[in-house]
Design a protein around this motif. Sequence first.
Motif, short mmCIF file in Angstrom:
data_model
loop_
_atom_site.label_atom_id
_atom_site.label_comp_id
_atom_site.label_asym_id
_atom_site.label_seq_id
_atom_site.Cartn_x
_atom_site.Cartn_y
_atom_site.Cartn_z
N GLU A 142 30.67 40.29 34.92
CA GLU A 142 29.75 41.08 34.11
C GLU A 142 28.81 41.90 35.00
O GLU A 142 28.46 43.04 34.68
CB GLU A 142 28.94 40.18 33.19
CG GLU A 142 28.02 40.96 32.24
CD GLU A 142 27.22 40.07 31.31
OE1 GLU A 142 26.11 40.49 30.92
OE2 GLU A 142 27.70 38.96 30.97
N THR A 160 41.71 45.77 29.40
CA THR A 160 42.42 44.74 30.16
C THR A 160 43.44 45.42 31.06
O THR A 160 44.02 46.44 30.69
CB THR A 160 43.14 43.75 29.23
OG1 THR A 160 44.03 44.49 28.36
CG2 THR A 160 42.15 42.98 28.38
N THR A 181 28.78 41.56 25.37
CA THR A 181 29.78 41.25 24.35
C THR A 181 31.16 41.77 24.73
O THR A 181 32.17 41.06 24.57
CB THR A 181 29.35 41.84 22.99
OG1 THR A 181 28.05 41.37 22.67
CG2 THR A 181 30.33 41.43 21.90
N TYR A 183 32.37 42.41 27.72
CA TYR A 183 32.95 41.63 28.83
C TYR A 183 33.43 40.27 28.34
O TYR A 183 34.53 39.82 28.69
CB TYR A 183 31.93 41.47 29.96
CG TYR A 183 32.52 40.70 31.12
CD1 TYR A 183 33.38 41.32 32.03
CD2 TYR A 183 32.28 39.33 31.27
CE1 TYR A 183 33.96 40.60 33.07
CE2 TYR A 183 32.85 38.61 32.31
CZ TYR A 183 33.70 39.25 33.20
OH TYR A 183 34.28 38.55 34.22
N ALA A 184 32.61 39.60 27.54
CA ALA A 184 33.00 38.28 27.04
C ALA A 184 34.27 38.35 26.21
O ALA A 184 35.16 37.49 26.32
CB ALA A 184 31.86 37.68 26.22
N GLU A 185 34.39 39.39 25.39
CA GLU A 185 35.56 39.53 24.52
C GLU A 185 36.84 39.77 25.33
O GLU A 185 37.85 39.09 25.13
CB GLU A 185 35.33 40.69 23.55
CG GLU A 185 36.50 40.99 22.63
CD GLU A 185 36.64 39.99 21.51
OE1 GLU A 185 37.76 39.88 20.98
OE2 GLU A 185 35.64 39.32 21.17
N SER A 187 37.38 39.53 28.69
CA SER A 187 37.68 38.62 29.81
C SER A 187 38.39 37.37 29.34
O SER A 187 39.00 36.66 30.15
CB SER A 187 36.39 38.26 30.55
OG SER A 187 35.48 37.57 29.69
N GLN A 188 38.36 37.10 28.03
CA GLN A 188 39.09 35.94 27.49
C GLN A 188 40.59 36.08 27.68
O GLN A 188 41.32 35.09 27.64
CB GLN A 188 38.78 35.77 26.00
CG GLN A 188 37.36 35.35 25.70
CD GLN A 188 37.09 35.23 24.21
OE1 GLN A 188 37.99 35.41 23.39
NE2 GLN A 188 35.86 34.88 23.85
N ALA A 189 41.06 37.33 27.87
CA ALA A 189 42.50 37.55 28.02
C ALA A 189 43.03 36.97 29.32
O ALA A 189 44.24 36.85 29.51
CB ALA A 189 42.81 39.04 27.95
N GLY A 190 42.11 36.61 30.25
CA GLY A 190 42.55 36.00 31.50
C GLY A 190 43.19 36.97 32.46
O GLY A 190 43.95 36.57 33.34
#
Length: 404
Positions: A142, A160, A181, A183-185, A187-190
């Motif tokens: 972030e 992504t 928000t 970045y959090a959303e 970055s969950q994709a890994g």
Amino acid sequence: MSGRTLGEASGASGGPVIEPGATIGVLGGGQLGRMMALAGSNLGYRFVAMDPTPDAPCGQVAGQIVARYDDQAAARELAERADVITYEFENVDAGVAALLEESSYVPQGSRLLYTTQHRLREKRAIEAAGVKVAPYAEIGSEEELRTAVARLGLPAVLKTATGGYDGKGQWVIRSEGEITTAYAELSQAGTELVLEQFVPFVKELSVIAARSPRGEIKTFPVAENIHVNNILHVSIVPARVAEQVQREAERLAARIAEGLEAVGLLAVEMFLTAEGELFVNELAPRPHNSGHYTMEACTTSQFEQHVRAICNLPLGPVELLTPVVMVNVLGEHLEDVRNAVATGRWFDEGEGTTGFAAIPKVHLYGKHEAAPKRKMGHINLLCRNVEDGLRWIEQTNIWRNERK
């Protein structure tokens, strides 16, 4: 293999010529593979697809191996049954692609697939070919995102690095308050993230380039594309831009195809700014939605051209025969389109019920489940001028939610 095609004949600068009568293996069984098989069968080729969905669109018109894309045993079976292998979408398992390259003839190779599967690698490859992309930054945290936003400015597009299509896997950041928000959303994709400076474009354009192992390159006419909710709505050809811009777009697409040593089709999506600059946005090493207009409007379709390229045949001519507008048929449009086809109400002495000179050529993909925003088909509108085609779409009232 079928035993009759990896012959002694070779292209002018390398690679075997895969003669008609051979079997072409397709990794992926969707609509692109279906239309490829329909076009290639006219040249005498046979097709077999590998796809996890039983009775997939391509499997309805070709043989099919029902298996996941990472199933190596199924990939070996595909290699045994086919004389040459291609893929109809780029997000295939890299390990399977490498296995196929070792055990079969895959003229597209896995290197370009590896490049276009990852946005950062793709951007660097485009830049290495001497073509501009929008300024960007690699994002690993972030804090790095905040630093990149300060440098590139807002709005900016966070994406992504892998996966994502039709607007998925991206977030347009319009204020600093959205950074956490977004970045959090994503970055969950890994996967790694990339931030792109927002290009204030006036047109979205694309060019389909074809290149064969012998090094022959041809580019189709430029398409002007309009997206709605990040999904392609219409492609307009000729594009409503200056001829100089069209020539430059084709030149850049050919340059990238040459620089990446692509084999088969390479779709090059671009932004055109008010100042006349072109920035490349994305690449796709396969037939592309924005090239569907070629099926009736060009001397050679993109699907036939792809078959010609991977088989190392001479590429076909690419002249535009008529102005054309391609409109996508999504799940929410399918029932109305089917009804119109069944009743014939679009064919009133060749003019259509609207009174405008646009002749619809309907292509439905045979998908079993229609869902909103899912691509179920497309229609090529052959017309006297592209404005007639756009008015035809407006007057049908089927695409009313896509109006701008």
